[in-house]
Design a protein around this motif. Structure first.
Motif, PDB file in Angstrom:
ATOM      1  N   SER A  36       0.712  -1.050   0.005  1.00 19.62           N
ATOM      2  CA  SER A  36      -0.066  -0.072   0.056  1.00 19.62           C
ATOM      3  C   SER A  36       0.705   1.353  -0.090  1.00 19.62           C
ATOM      4  O   SER A  36       1.943   1.232   0.515  1.00 19.62           O
ATOM      5  CB  SER A  36      -0.928  -0.052   1.324  1.00 19.62           C
ATOM      6  OG  SER A  36      -0.167   0.281   2.383  1.00 19.62           O
ATOM      7  N   SER A  37       0.236   2.300  -0.539  1.00 16.86           N
ATOM      8  CA  SER A  37       1.146   3.542  -0.516  1.00 16.86           C
ATOM      9  C   SER A  37       0.915   4.431   0.512  1.00 16.86           C
ATOM     10  O   SER A  37      -0.289   4.539   1.079  1.00 16.86           O
ATOM     11  CB  SER A  37       0.481   4.200  -1.881  1.00 16.86           C
ATOM     12  OG  SER A  37       1.171   5.709  -1.748  1.00 16.86           O
ATOM     13  N   ASP A  39       1.367   7.357   1.074  1.00 14.98           N
ATOM     14  CA  ASP A  39       0.647   8.798   0.568  1.00 14.98           C
ATOM     15  C   ASP A  39      -0.653   8.617   0.257  1.00 14.98           C
ATOM     16  O   ASP A  39      -1.126   8.201  -0.428  1.00 14.98           O
ATOM     17  CB  ASP A  39       1.458   9.232  -0.408  1.00 14.98           C
ATOM     18  CG  ASP A  39       1.490  10.768  -0.834  1.00 14.98           C
ATOM     19  OD1 ASP A  39       0.720  11.533  -0.006  1.00 14.98           O
ATOM     20  OD2 ASP A  39       1.423  11.047  -1.978  1.00 14.98           O
ATOM     21  N   GLU A  40      -1.376   9.455   1.142  1.00 14.55           N
ATOM     22  CA  GLU A  40      -2.855   9.344   0.914  1.00 14.55           C
ATOM     23  C   GLU A  40      -3.200  10.043  -0.298  1.00 14.55           C
ATOM     24  O   GLU A  40      -4.298   9.847  -0.656  1.00 14.55           O
ATOM     25  CB  GLU A  40      -3.679  10.018   2.390  1.00 14.55           C
ATOM     26  CG  GLU A  40      -3.188   9.209   3.455  1.00 14.55           C
ATOM     27  CD  GLU A  40      -4.283   7.794   3.317  1.00 14.55           C
ATOM     28  OE1 GLU A  40      -5.143   7.944   2.765  1.00 14.55           O
ATOM     29  OE2 GLU A  40      -3.612   6.734   3.954  1.00 14.55           O
ATOM     30  N   ALA A  42      -1.751  10.234  -3.138  1.00 16.71           N
ATOM     31  CA  ALA A  42      -1.216   9.762  -4.170  1.00 16.71           C
ATOM     32  C   ALA A  42      -2.100   9.507  -5.327  1.00 16.71           C
ATOM     33  O   ALA A  42      -3.185   9.226  -4.999  1.00 16.71           O
ATOM     34  CB  ALA A  42      -0.232   8.326  -4.043  1.00 16.71           C
ATOM     35  N   SER A  46      -0.542   5.524  -9.563  1.00 20.66           N
ATOM     36  CA  SER A  46       0.660   5.350  -9.041  1.00 20.66           C
ATOM     37  C   SER A  46       0.102   4.244  -7.996  1.00 20.66           C
ATOM     38  O   SER A  46       1.064   3.292  -7.557  1.00 20.66           O
ATOM     39  CB  SER A  46       0.998   6.427  -8.206  1.00 20.66           C
ATOM     40  OG  SER A  46       0.500   7.381  -7.245  1.00 20.66           O
ATOM     41  N   LYS A  47      -0.813   4.334  -7.161  1.00 24.24           N
ATOM     42  CA  LYS A  47      -1.201   3.414  -6.365  1.00 24.24           C
ATOM     43  C   LYS A  47      -1.338   1.830  -7.017  1.00 24.24           C
ATOM     44  O   LYS A  47      -0.980   0.769  -6.538  1.00 24.24           O
ATOM     45  CB  LYS A  47      -2.732   3.788  -5.681  1.00 24.24           C
ATOM     46  CG  LYS A  47      -2.455   4.831  -4.700  1.00 24.24           C
ATOM     47  CD  LYS A  47      -3.914   5.063  -4.071  1.00 24.24           C
ATOM     48  CE  LYS A  47      -3.573   6.154  -3.001  1.00 24.24           C
ATOM     49  NZ  LYS A  47      -4.991   6.454  -2.458  1.00 24.24           N
ATOM     50  N   GLU A  49       0.084   1.037  -9.796  1.00 23.62           N
ATOM     51  CA  GLU A  49       1.289   0.472 -10.135  1.00 23.62           C
ATOM     52  C   GLU A  49       1.950  -0.033  -8.798  1.00 23.62           C
ATOM     53  O   GLU A  49       2.866  -1.342  -8.907  1.00 23.62           O
ATOM     54  CB  GLU A  49       2.355   1.885 -10.617  1.00 23.62           C
ATOM     55  CG  GLU A  49       3.621   1.219 -10.932  1.00 23.62           C
ATOM     56  CD  GLU A  49       4.620   2.521 -11.441  1.00 23.62           C
ATOM     57  OE1 GLU A  49       5.670   2.444 -11.519  1.00 23.62           O
ATOM     58  OE2 GLU A  49       4.151   3.580 -11.671  1.00 23.62           O
ATOM     59  N   GLY A  50       2.014   0.552  -7.705  1.00 21.06           N
ATOM     60  CA  GLY A  50       2.582  -0.360  -6.327  1.00 21.06           C
ATOM     61  C   GLY A  50       1.812  -1.607  -6.020  1.00 21.06           C
ATOM     62  O   GLY A  50       2.489  -2.412  -5.735  1.00 21.06           O
ATOM     63  N   TYR A  51       0.435  -1.871  -6.367  1.00 20.62           N
ATOM     64  CA  TYR A  51      -0.206  -3.003  -6.015  1.00 20.62           C
ATOM     65  C   TYR A  51       0.260  -3.925  -7.260  1.00 20.62           C
ATOM     66  O   TYR A  51       0.402  -5.148  -6.740  1.00 20.62           O
ATOM     67  CB  TYR A  51      -1.485  -2.715  -5.888  1.00 20.62           C
ATOM     68  CG  TYR A  51      -2.097  -2.434  -4.648  1.00 20.62           C
ATOM     69  CD1 TYR A  51      -1.811  -3.075  -3.479  1.00 20.62           C
ATOM     70  CD2 TYR A  51      -2.826  -1.061  -4.551  1.00 20.62           C
ATOM     71  CE1 TYR A  51      -2.545  -2.694  -2.461  1.00 20.62           C
ATOM     72  CE2 TYR A  51      -3.255  -0.679  -3.549  1.00 20.62           C
ATOM     73  CZ  TYR A  51      -2.996  -1.207  -2.291  1.00 20.62           C
ATOM     74  OH  TYR A  51      -3.536  -0.931  -1.166  1.00 20.62           O
TER      75      TYR A  51
END
Length: 84
Positions: A36-37, A39-40, A42, A46-47, A49-51
């Motif tokens: 999880s990111s 940064d709330e 974000a 981009s979230k 991409e992280g997942y």
């Protein structure tokens, strides 16, 4: 677990089984928190991409673990000595 363990240690082996399950759940929580990111604010891409990267790594680790288990399964079956 109780069929494979010595009779006097079957309670301890069941406890170890549950302890391993608890550690697995803890590791799953760490993995989810790591994906999880922080940064709330974000952006959604981009979230995502992280997942996506996190689940990709999880898939690679699962494939490696599966291949290792397939490779050692004859040894495990031999060690089980006809226990069904």
């Amino acid at each position: 677990m109780t069929k494979l363990s010595p009779k006097r240690l079957s309670g301890m082996m069941m406890g170890m089984w549950f302890l391993a399950s608890a550690y697995g759940q803890y590791a799953a929580g760490l993995l989810g928190a790591g994906m999880s990111s922080p940064d709330e604010n974000a952006s959604l891409p981009s979230k995502l991409e992280g997942y996506t990267h996190g689940y990709y790594q999880l898939a690679i680790y699962a494939l490696i673990a599966g291949l290792v288990l397939i490779l050692i399964s004859p040894l495990v079956k031999k060690l089980m000595q006809e226990v069904k």
